[in-house]
Design a protein around this motif. Structure first.
Motif, PDB file in Angstrom:
ATOM      1  N   VAL A   8     -67.686  24.388  34.148  1.00 58.67           N
ATOM      2  CA  VAL A   8     -68.199  24.800  35.456  1.00 58.67           C
ATOM      3  C   VAL A   8     -67.173  25.666  36.189  1.00 58.67           C
ATOM      4  O   VAL A   8     -67.525  26.688  36.799  1.00 58.67           O
ATOM      5  CB  VAL A   8     -68.573  23.566  36.307  1.00 58.67           C
ATOM      6  N   GLY A   9     -65.899  25.290  36.110  1.00 55.39           N
ATOM      7  CA  GLY A   9     -64.856  26.061  36.779  1.00 55.39           C
ATOM      8  C   GLY A   9     -64.761  27.482  36.247  1.00 55.39           C
ATOM      9  O   GLY A   9     -64.667  28.437  37.016  1.00 55.39           O
ATOM     10  N   ASN A  10     -64.802  27.637  34.923  1.00 50.51           N
ATOM     11  CA  ASN A  10     -64.751  28.972  34.326  1.00 50.51           C
ATOM     12  C   ASN A  10     -65.987  29.797  34.669  1.00 50.51           C
ATOM     13  O   ASN A  10     -65.896  30.998  34.947  1.00 50.51           O
ATOM     14  CB  ASN A  10     -64.601  28.862  32.813  1.00 50.51           C
ATOM     15  N   LEU A  11     -67.158  29.168  34.634  1.00 54.69           N
ATOM     16  CA  LEU A  11     -68.389  29.878  34.986  1.00 54.69           C
ATOM     17  C   LEU A  11     -68.335  30.409  36.418  1.00 54.69           C
ATOM     18  O   LEU A  11     -68.696  31.563  36.686  1.00 54.69           O
ATOM     19  CB  LEU A  11     -69.598  28.954  34.828  1.00 54.69           C
ATOM     20  N   LEU A  12     -67.850  29.576  37.331  1.00 55.74           N
ATOM     21  CA  LEU A  12     -67.816  29.988  38.738  1.00 55.74           C
ATOM     22  C   LEU A  12     -66.688  30.988  39.012  1.00 55.74           C
ATOM     23  O   LEU A  12     -66.851  31.886  39.844  1.00 55.74           O
ATOM     24  CB  LEU A  12     -67.675  28.762  39.635  1.00 55.74           C
ATOM     25  N   ASP A  13     -65.567  30.849  38.321  1.00 57.96           N
ATOM     26  CA  ASP A  13     -64.502  31.854  38.471  1.00 57.96           C
ATOM     27  C   ASP A  13     -65.007  33.236  38.061  1.00 57.96           C
ATOM     28  O   ASP A  13     -64.766  34.234  38.753  1.00 57.96           O
ATOM     29  CB  ASP A  13     -63.294  31.476  37.604  1.00 57.96           C
ATOM     30  N   ASN A  14     -65.718  33.286  36.935  1.00 62.04           N
ATOM     31  CA  ASN A  14     -66.256  34.562  36.458  1.00 62.04           C
ATOM     32  C   ASN A  14     -67.318  35.104  37.412  1.00 62.04           C
ATOM     33  O   ASN A  14     -67.396  36.316  37.653  1.00 62.04           O
ATOM     34  CB  ASN A  14     -66.849  34.385  35.056  1.00 62.04           C
ATOM     35  N   ALA A  15     -68.144  34.200  37.948  1.00 64.92           N
ATOM     36  CA  ALA A  15     -69.203  34.624  38.877  1.00 64.92           C
ATOM     37  C   ALA A  15     -68.607  35.184  40.165  1.00 64.92           C
ATOM     38  O   ALA A  15     -69.055  36.217  40.679  1.00 64.92           O
ATOM     39  CB  ALA A  15     -70.123  33.441  39.180  1.00 64.92           C
ATOM     40  N   ILE A  16     -67.588  34.507  40.695  1.00 65.38           N
ATOM     41  CA  ILE A  16     -66.931  34.971  41.917  1.00 65.38           C
ATOM     42  C   ILE A  16     -66.262  36.326  41.670  1.00 65.38           C
ATOM     43  O   ILE A  16     -66.354  37.245  42.493  1.00 65.38           O
ATOM     44  CB  ILE A  16     -65.888  33.938  42.397  1.00 65.38           C
ATOM     45  N   GLU A  17     -65.602  36.451  40.522  1.00 68.87           N
ATOM     46  CA  GLU A  17     -64.943  37.722  40.174  1.00 68.87           C
ATOM     47  C   GLU A  17     -65.948  38.866  40.104  1.00 68.87           C
ATOM     48  O   GLU A  17     -65.695  39.974  40.606  1.00 68.87           O
ATOM     49  CB  GLU A  17     -64.228  37.580  38.827  1.00 68.87           C
ATOM     50  N   ALA A  18     -67.104  38.606  39.492  1.00 65.76           N
ATOM     51  CA  ALA A  18     -68.134  39.648  39.382  1.00 65.76           C
ATOM     52  C   ALA A  18     -68.666  40.041  40.748  1.00 65.76           C
ATOM     53  O   ALA A  18     -68.874  41.230  41.034  1.00 65.76           O
ATOM     54  CB  ALA A  18     -69.281  39.144  38.492  1.00 65.76           C
ATOM     55  N   CYS A  19     -68.878  39.071  41.626  1.00 67.54           N
ATOM     56  CA  CYS A  19     -69.395  39.367  42.969  1.00 67.54           C
ATOM     57  C   CYS A  19     -68.391  40.163  43.797  1.00 67.54           C
ATOM     58  O   CYS A  19     -68.768  41.043  44.573  1.00 67.54           O
ATOM     59  CB  CYS A  19     -69.744  38.067  43.691  1.00 67.54           C
ATOM     60  N   GLU A  20     -67.117  39.864  43.623  1.00 70.38           N
ATOM     61  CA  GLU A  20     -66.081  40.572  44.386  1.00 70.38           C
ATOM     62  C   GLU A  20     -66.018  42.057  44.027  1.00 70.38           C
ATOM     63  O   GLU A  20     -65.564  42.865  44.835  1.00 70.38           O
ATOM     64  CB  GLU A  20     -64.719  39.926  44.133  1.00 70.38           C
ATOM     65  N   LYS A  21     -66.471  42.401  42.838  1.00 70.76           N
ATOM     66  CA  LYS A  21     -66.442  43.796  42.399  1.00 70.76           C
ATOM     67  C   LYS A  21     -67.558  44.624  43.028  1.00 70.76           C
ATOM     68  O   LYS A  21     -67.570  45.846  42.900  1.00 70.76           O
ATOM     69  CB  LYS A  21     -66.529  43.862  40.874  1.00 70.76           C
ATOM     70  N   ILE A  22     -68.530  43.973  43.674  1.00 74.25           N
ATOM     71  CA  ILE A  22     -69.630  44.693  44.327  1.00 74.25           C
ATOM     72  C   ILE A  22     -69.142  45.230  45.666  1.00 74.25           C
ATOM     73  O   ILE A  22     -68.875  44.478  46.597  1.00 74.25           O
ATOM     74  CB  ILE A  22     -70.845  43.766  44.527  1.00 74.25           C
ATOM     75  N   THR A  23     -68.994  46.526  45.756  1.00 72.82           N
ATOM     76  CA  THR A  23     -68.479  47.152  46.983  1.00 72.82           C
ATOM     77  C   THR A  23     -69.592  47.769  47.831  1.00 72.82           C
ATOM     78  O   THR A  23     -69.368  48.096  48.991  1.00 72.82           O
ATOM     79  CB  THR A  23     -67.452  48.241  46.624  1.00 72.82           C
ATOM     80  N   ASP A  24     -70.777  47.936  47.255  1.00 69.73           N
ATOM     81  CA  ASP A  24     -71.912  48.494  47.982  1.00 69.73           C
ATOM     82  C   ASP A  24     -72.494  47.414  48.897  1.00 69.73           C
ATOM     83  O   ASP A  24     -73.022  46.404  48.443  1.00 69.73           O
ATOM     84  CB  ASP A  24     -72.985  48.967  46.988  1.00 69.73           C
ATOM     85  N   SER A  25     -72.358  47.624  50.218  1.00 64.94           N
ATOM     86  CA  SER A  25     -72.800  46.612  51.189  1.00 64.94           C
ATOM     87  C   SER A  25     -74.302  46.380  51.167  1.00 64.94           C
ATOM     88  O   SER A  25     -74.786  45.355  51.656  1.00 64.94           O
ATOM     89  CB  SER A  25     -72.375  47.023  52.606  1.00 64.94           C
ATOM     90  N   SER A  26     -75.064  47.312  50.594  1.00 66.18           N
ATOM     91  CA  SER A  26     -76.522  47.153  50.543  1.00 66.18           C
ATOM     92  C   SER A  26     -76.961  46.244  49.389  1.00 66.18           C
ATOM     93  O   SER A  26     -78.107  45.826  49.337  1.00 66.18           O
ATOM     94  CB  SER A  26     -77.204  48.518  50.400  1.00 66.18           C
ATOM     95  N   ARG A  27     -76.040  45.961  48.495  1.00 67.55           N
ATOM     96  CA  ARG A  27     -76.370  45.113  47.348  1.00 67.55           C
ATOM     97  C   ARG A  27     -75.952  43.680  47.641  1.00 67.55           C
ATOM     98  O   ARG A  27     -74.848  43.427  48.153  1.00 67.55           O
ATOM     99  CB  ARG A  27     -75.673  45.613  46.077  1.00 67.55           C
TER     100      ARG A  27
END
Length: 237
Positions: A141-160
């Motif tokens: 669970v920790g690895n899954l959420l670390d990867n998910a948080i990392e992917a979300c942080e890469k989204i720079t478009d505020s409309s997404r």
């Protein structure tokens, strides 16, 4: 003699190659372990800051209550306590799954994600007795959420949207873990390419999940669509 020299040269070349590869792997493993320790430090700091905020608020509430009692404003005090009770119910962000270790890792990761402006929806409930150990469950669970948080942080478009959806429960007499998140990927990527091309922490995290699932004769399924990445893990009870 010439054949012997060639064979010896090949042998030493193979040995040197193995040593170089081992050195690179040890370096990656060391970097991964350092990143895990840094994350654990940040998460402890996050919990500490939250506790400090609660302590500060608690102190202020006590002072207000004392002042109302000193001025004999009992009706105001009654209303203040009622409001405080509702507020306390609203700030209970602890996640209760039936497993203490899972409660801790989920509460910590969800709190971190929310502070980063990521919308999180979490539903989790597990039986008291599990085949998978608490350490391995938390690692998945920790690895899954670390990867998910990392992917979300890469989204720079505020409309997404930046979101993480978590579901943990029973499905067909197995423990079912599902984590999906938004990504900045606009095109579908082959899963084999995703797993093998990811180096460092993310890559080790993916392989760690696979190894644990394999240990328990479980199953890992990843779905990679434009804008969304999802992972499903099935573990026998």
């Amino acid at each position: 003699m010439w054949l012997f020299i060639c064979a010896a040269g090949i042998f030493f070349a193979v040995i040197i190659t193995i040593l170089i590869l081992k050195t690179k792997y040890d370096k990656k493993l060391s970097d991964f372990q350092d990143s895990v320790l840094n994350k654990q430090r940040d998460e402890v700091q996050n919990i500490y800051q939250t506790m400090r905020a609660w302590r500060h608020d608690y102190h202020n509430h006590i002072q207000s209550i004392k002042a109302m009692l000193a001025m004999n404003k009992l009706s105001e005090l009654d209303g203040y306590l009622a409001t405080l009770e509702n507020d306390l119910d609203g700030i209970d962000i602890a996640i209760r799954t039936g497993n203490v270790g899972l409660d801790a890792i989920l509460s910590s990761k969800v709190s971190i994600a929310q502070k980063k402006g990521i919308n999180v929806n979490c539903k989790a409930k597990v039986p008291q007795t599990l085949t998978v150990s608490d350490v391995h469950l938390c690692a998945i669970v920790g690895n899954l959420l670390d990867n998910a948080i990392e992917a979300c942080e890469k989204i720079t478009d505020s409309s997404r949207p930046r979101f993480i959806r978590i579901y943990i429960g029973l499905f067909k007499s197995q423990l079912y873990i599902s984590v999906s998140n938004s990504t900045c990927e606009k095109h579908r990527k082959r899963l084999s390419e995703l797993v093998t091309s990811k180096l460092g922490e993310h890559g080790f995290g993916l392989r760690r999940i696979d190894k644990i699932a394999e240990k328990y004769d479980g199953y890992v399924n990843r779905k990679n669509e434009p804008g969304v990445f999802a992972t499903e893990v099935m573990l026998p009870l």
